[in-house]
Design a protein around this motif. Sequence first.
Motif, PDB file in Angstrom:
ATOM      1  N   LYS A   1     -11.893  75.397   4.411  1.00  0.00           N
ATOM      2  CA  LYS A   1     -11.963  76.856   4.277  1.00  0.00           C
ATOM      3  C   LYS A   1     -11.063  77.550   5.298  1.00  0.00           C
ATOM      4  O   LYS A   1     -10.585  78.656   5.059  1.00  0.00           O
ATOM      5  CB  LYS A   1     -13.403  77.328   4.464  1.00  0.00           C
ATOM      6  N   LEU A   2     -10.854  76.880   6.424  1.00  0.00           N
ATOM      7  CA  LEU A   2      -9.960  77.416   7.443  1.00  0.00           C
ATOM      8  C   LEU A   2      -8.533  77.333   6.932  1.00  0.00           C
ATOM      9  O   LEU A   2      -7.973  76.255   6.774  1.00  0.00           O
ATOM     10  CB  LEU A   2     -10.106  76.609   8.737  1.00  0.00           C
ATOM     11  N   ARG A   3      -7.919  78.482   6.654  1.00  0.00           N
ATOM     12  CA  ARG A   3      -6.595  78.495   6.044  1.00  0.00           C
ATOM     13  C   ARG A   3      -5.513  78.503   7.114  1.00  0.00           C
ATOM     14  O   ARG A   3      -5.651  79.113   8.166  1.00  0.00           O
ATOM     15  CB  ARG A   3      -6.439  79.708   5.139  1.00  0.00           C
ATOM     16  N   THR A   4      -4.431  77.777   6.813  1.00  0.00           N
ATOM     17  CA  THR A   4      -3.259  77.764   7.678  1.00  0.00           C
ATOM     18  C   THR A   4      -2.018  77.925   6.803  1.00  0.00           C
ATOM     19  O   THR A   4      -2.060  77.627   5.595  1.00  0.00           O
ATOM     20  CB  THR A   4      -3.142  76.441   8.464  1.00  0.00           C
ATOM     21  N   PRO A   5      -0.917  78.407   7.368  1.00  0.00           N
ATOM     22  CA  PRO A   5       0.298  78.569   6.553  1.00  0.00           C
ATOM     23  C   PRO A   5       0.746  77.288   5.868  1.00  0.00           C
ATOM     24  O   PRO A   5       1.154  77.309   4.708  1.00  0.00           O
ATOM     25  CB  PRO A   5       1.329  79.055   7.587  1.00  0.00           C
ATOM     26  N   ALA A   6       0.675  76.157   6.565  1.00  0.00           N
ATOM     27  CA  ALA A   6       1.126  74.895   5.968  1.00  0.00           C
ATOM     28  C   ALA A   6       0.236  74.491   4.794  1.00  0.00           C
ATOM     29  O   ALA A   6       0.727  74.099   3.726  1.00  0.00           O
ATOM     30  CB  ALA A   6       1.133  73.794   7.023  1.00  0.00           C
ATOM     31  N   LEU A   7      -1.074  74.587   4.967  1.00  0.00           N
ATOM     32  CA  LEU A   7      -1.983  74.248   3.882  1.00  0.00           C
ATOM     33  C   LEU A   7      -1.815  75.191   2.700  1.00  0.00           C
ATOM     34  O   LEU A   7      -1.833  74.768   1.534  1.00  0.00           O
ATOM     35  CB  LEU A   7      -3.424  74.283   4.379  1.00  0.00           C
ATOM     36  N   ASP A   8      -1.656  76.474   2.986  1.00  0.00           N
ATOM     37  CA  ASP A   8      -1.447  77.444   1.911  1.00  0.00           C
ATOM     38  C   ASP A   8      -0.169  77.140   1.143  1.00  0.00           C
ATOM     39  O   ASP A   8      -0.112  77.277  -0.085  1.00  0.00           O
ATOM     40  CB  ASP A   8      -1.377  78.868   2.481  1.00  0.00           C
ATOM     41  N   LEU A   9       0.868  76.717   1.848  1.00  0.00           N
ATOM     42  CA  LEU A   9       2.141  76.386   1.221  1.00  0.00           C
ATOM     43  C   LEU A   9       1.977  75.207   0.261  1.00  0.00           C
ATOM     44  O   LEU A   9       2.434  75.237  -0.890  1.00  0.00           O
ATOM     45  CB  LEU A   9       3.170  76.054   2.295  1.00  0.00           C
ATOM     46  N   VAL A  10       1.320  74.157   0.732  1.00  0.00           N
ATOM     47  CA  VAL A  10       1.093  72.975  -0.106  1.00  0.00           C
ATOM     48  C   VAL A  10       0.183  73.316  -1.283  1.00  0.00           C
ATOM     49  O   VAL A  10       0.443  72.919  -2.427  1.00  0.00           O
ATOM     50  CB  VAL A  10       0.497  71.827   0.735  1.00  0.00           C
ATOM     51  N   ALA A  11      -0.893  74.055  -1.017  1.00  0.00           N
ATOM     52  CA  ALA A  11      -1.832  74.414  -2.079  1.00  0.00           C
ATOM     53  C   ALA A  11      -1.145  75.227  -3.172  1.00  0.00           C
ATOM     54  O   ALA A  11      -1.389  75.004  -4.368  1.00  0.00           O
ATOM     55  CB  ALA A  11      -3.008  75.196  -1.492  1.00  0.00           C
ATOM     56  N   ALA A  12      -0.281  76.159  -2.786  1.00  0.00           N
ATOM     57  CA  ALA A  12       0.423  76.984  -3.770  1.00  0.00           C
ATOM     58  C   ALA A  12       1.374  76.140  -4.615  1.00  0.00           C
ATOM     59  O   ALA A  12       1.471  76.323  -5.834  1.00  0.00           O
ATOM     60  CB  ALA A  12       1.188  78.101  -3.065  1.00  0.00           C
ATOM     61  N   ALA A  13       2.070  75.195  -3.977  1.00  0.00           N
ATOM     62  CA  ALA A  13       3.001  74.331  -4.717  1.00  0.00           C
ATOM     63  C   ALA A  13       2.255  73.431  -5.698  1.00  0.00           C
ATOM     64  O   ALA A  13       2.680  73.246  -6.843  1.00  0.00           O
ATOM     65  CB  ALA A  13       3.827  73.500  -3.728  1.00  0.00           C
ATOM     66  N   VAL A  14       1.141  72.879  -5.242  1.00  0.00           N
ATOM     67  CA  VAL A  14       0.333  72.014  -6.105  1.00  0.00           C
ATOM     68  C   VAL A  14      -0.235  72.796  -7.272  1.00  0.00           C
ATOM     69  O   VAL A  14      -0.201  72.355  -8.429  1.00  0.00           O
ATOM     70  CB  VAL A  14      -0.779  71.344  -5.283  1.00  0.00           C
ATOM     71  N   ALA A  15      -0.751  73.993  -7.008  1.00  0.00           N
ATOM     72  CA  ALA A  15      -1.340  74.812  -8.065  1.00  0.00           C
ATOM     73  C   ALA A  15      -0.300  75.213  -9.112  1.00  0.00           C
ATOM     74  O   ALA A  15      -0.571  75.203 -10.316  1.00  0.00           O
ATOM     75  CB  ALA A  15      -1.995  76.054  -7.466  1.00  0.00           C
ATOM     76  N   ALA A  16       0.911  75.561  -8.644  1.00  0.00           N
ATOM     77  CA  ALA A  16       1.967  75.967  -9.590  1.00  0.00           C
ATOM     78  C   ALA A  16       2.373  74.805 -10.486  1.00  0.00           C
ATOM     79  O   ALA A  16       2.565  74.969 -11.699  1.00  0.00           O
ATOM     80  CB  ALA A  16       3.165  76.490  -8.816  1.00  0.00           C
ATOM     81  N   ALA A  17       2.512  73.609  -9.910  1.00  0.00           N
ATOM     82  CA  ALA A  17       2.894  72.439 -10.692  1.00  0.00           C
ATOM     83  C   ALA A  17       1.785  72.069 -11.681  1.00  0.00           C
ATOM     84  O   ALA A  17       2.059  71.705 -12.828  1.00  0.00           O
ATOM     85  CB  ALA A  17       3.205  71.269  -9.769  1.00  0.00           C
ATOM     86  N   ALA A  18       0.545  72.142 -11.217  1.00  0.00           N
ATOM     87  CA  ALA A  18      -0.574  71.797 -12.088  1.00  0.00           C
ATOM     88  C   ALA A  18      -0.667  72.761 -13.265  1.00  0.00           C
ATOM     89  O   ALA A  18      -0.928  72.351 -14.414  1.00  0.00           O
ATOM     90  CB  ALA A  18      -1.875  71.830 -11.289  1.00  0.00           C
ATOM     91  N   LYS A  19      -0.436  74.031 -13.010  1.00  0.00           N
ATOM     92  CA  LYS A  19      -0.476  75.035 -14.088  1.00  0.00           C
ATOM     93  C   LYS A  19       0.573  74.741 -15.147  1.00  0.00           C
ATOM     94  O   LYS A  19       0.348  74.956 -16.350  1.00  0.00           O
ATOM     95  CB  LYS A  19      -0.267  76.433 -13.504  1.00  0.00           C
ATOM     96  N   ASP A  20       1.717  74.213 -14.713  1.00  0.00           N
ATOM     97  CA  ASP A  20       2.819  73.932 -15.632  1.00  0.00           C
ATOM     98  C   ASP A  20       2.626  72.630 -16.403  1.00  0.00           C
ATOM     99  O   ASP A  20       3.074  72.506 -17.547  1.00  0.00           O
ATOM    100  CB  ASP A  20       4.130  73.882 -14.841  1.00  0.00           C
ATOM    101  N   GLN A  21       1.937  71.646 -15.779  1.00  0.00           N
ATOM    102  CA  GLN A  21       1.888  70.302 -16.350  1.00  0.00           C
ATOM    103  C   GLN A  21       0.528  69.881 -16.911  1.00  0.00           C
ATOM    104  O   GLN A  21       0.468  69.075 -17.833  1.00  0.00           O
ATOM    105  CB  GLN A  21       2.286  69.278 -15.272  1.00  0.00           C
ATOM    106  N   LEU A  22      -0.554  70.402 -16.339  1.00  0.00           N
ATOM    107  CA  LEU A  22      -1.880  69.973 -16.761  1.00  0.00           C
ATOM    108  C   LEU A  22      -2.427  70.871 -17.873  1.00  0.00           C
ATOM    109  O   LEU A  22      -1.906  71.956 -18.119  1.00  0.00           O
ATOM    110  CB  LEU A  22      -2.837  69.969 -15.566  1.00  0.00           C
ATOM    111  N   LEU A  23      -3.468  70.384 -18.506  1.00  0.00           N
ATOM    112  CA  LEU A  23      -4.106  71.162 -19.582  1.00  0.00           C
ATOM    113  C   LEU A  23      -4.994  72.248 -19.003  1.00  0.00           C
ATOM    114  O   LEU A  23      -5.549  72.101 -17.912  1.00  0.00           O
ATOM    115  CB  LEU A  23      -4.951  70.222 -20.452  1.00  0.00           C
TER     116      LEU A  23
END
Length: 292
Positions: free
Chosen positions: A270-292
């Motif tokens: 739950k403790l957010r950091t810029p690095a974690l937010d960066l990775v989370a955003a990249a993962v979420a964008a890729a998942a939205k494009d590739q997953l159902l």
Amino acid sequence: MDLQLDQLRALAAVVDEGTFDAAARSLRVTPSAVSQRIKALETAVGRVLLLRTKPARVTESGAAVLRLARELDVLIADTAAGLAADTGAGPLAVPLVVVANADSLATWMLPALAALGDRVLLELRREDQAHSAQLLRDGTATAAVTSQAEPVPGCTSTLLGRMRYRPRAAPAFVARWFPDGVDAPSLARAPVVHFDRKDDLQNRYLRSVSGPAATPPEHYVPGSWDFAEALRLGLGWGMLPDLQDTVPGALVRLDEQAAIDVPLYWQQPKLRTPALDLVAAAVAAAAKDQLL
């Protein structure tokens, strides 16, 4: 409760390296110093945090303290990166340990992370999606792709999407073992390929057709590309994600109606950091494009 940074880092080092001696070498201190720091940390917490086994393992209480140690290291690295950028010293990459299932790494996830290589130092751990949350729970990983919807204590859980798996095999394999189509007797005879002994996808499909009694010959191929290649070479049949069925004609579906959708969640502190937010955003964008 007074927890010192050097004590927390000693705990993380012992878990990462497996022994007090190896942790001492990584921290450039003596084994006695590592032992004293761990004892002081356990005294401050009032609980045993480490099992002195080989390799050393954290207790349930130790896992909670280890997660704190990981999060503090990420915060410190993020702060250092920000200060370096402010002073013109150039960007500093922040180290993160991320765990994901092999099929995600082999298909949609790695391309998303590749663009972050100058800002995040990734240590990727491979684990079955049904078990990856445990590495987050015990403090081994900072974030995880998991099939577990319930968040690990202290973490958030966000649905990324679903990977669809279907039973597939090489055409020649199907012609040999399923000449009249798929049924319980043919599935009991035909060799099946599992990723490893944690992989339950093939058994889920078997149970849906044959019930719990089916015991076909079993192979184990623990590598995402190798697993798909084993199917293409005719070693057996297996549940392969649609995202990996990329060679036209190399594989056919055993059962046109059968599919298993595996939900994938992103869990992070739950403790957010810029690095974690960066990775989370990249993962979420890729998942939205590739997953159902």
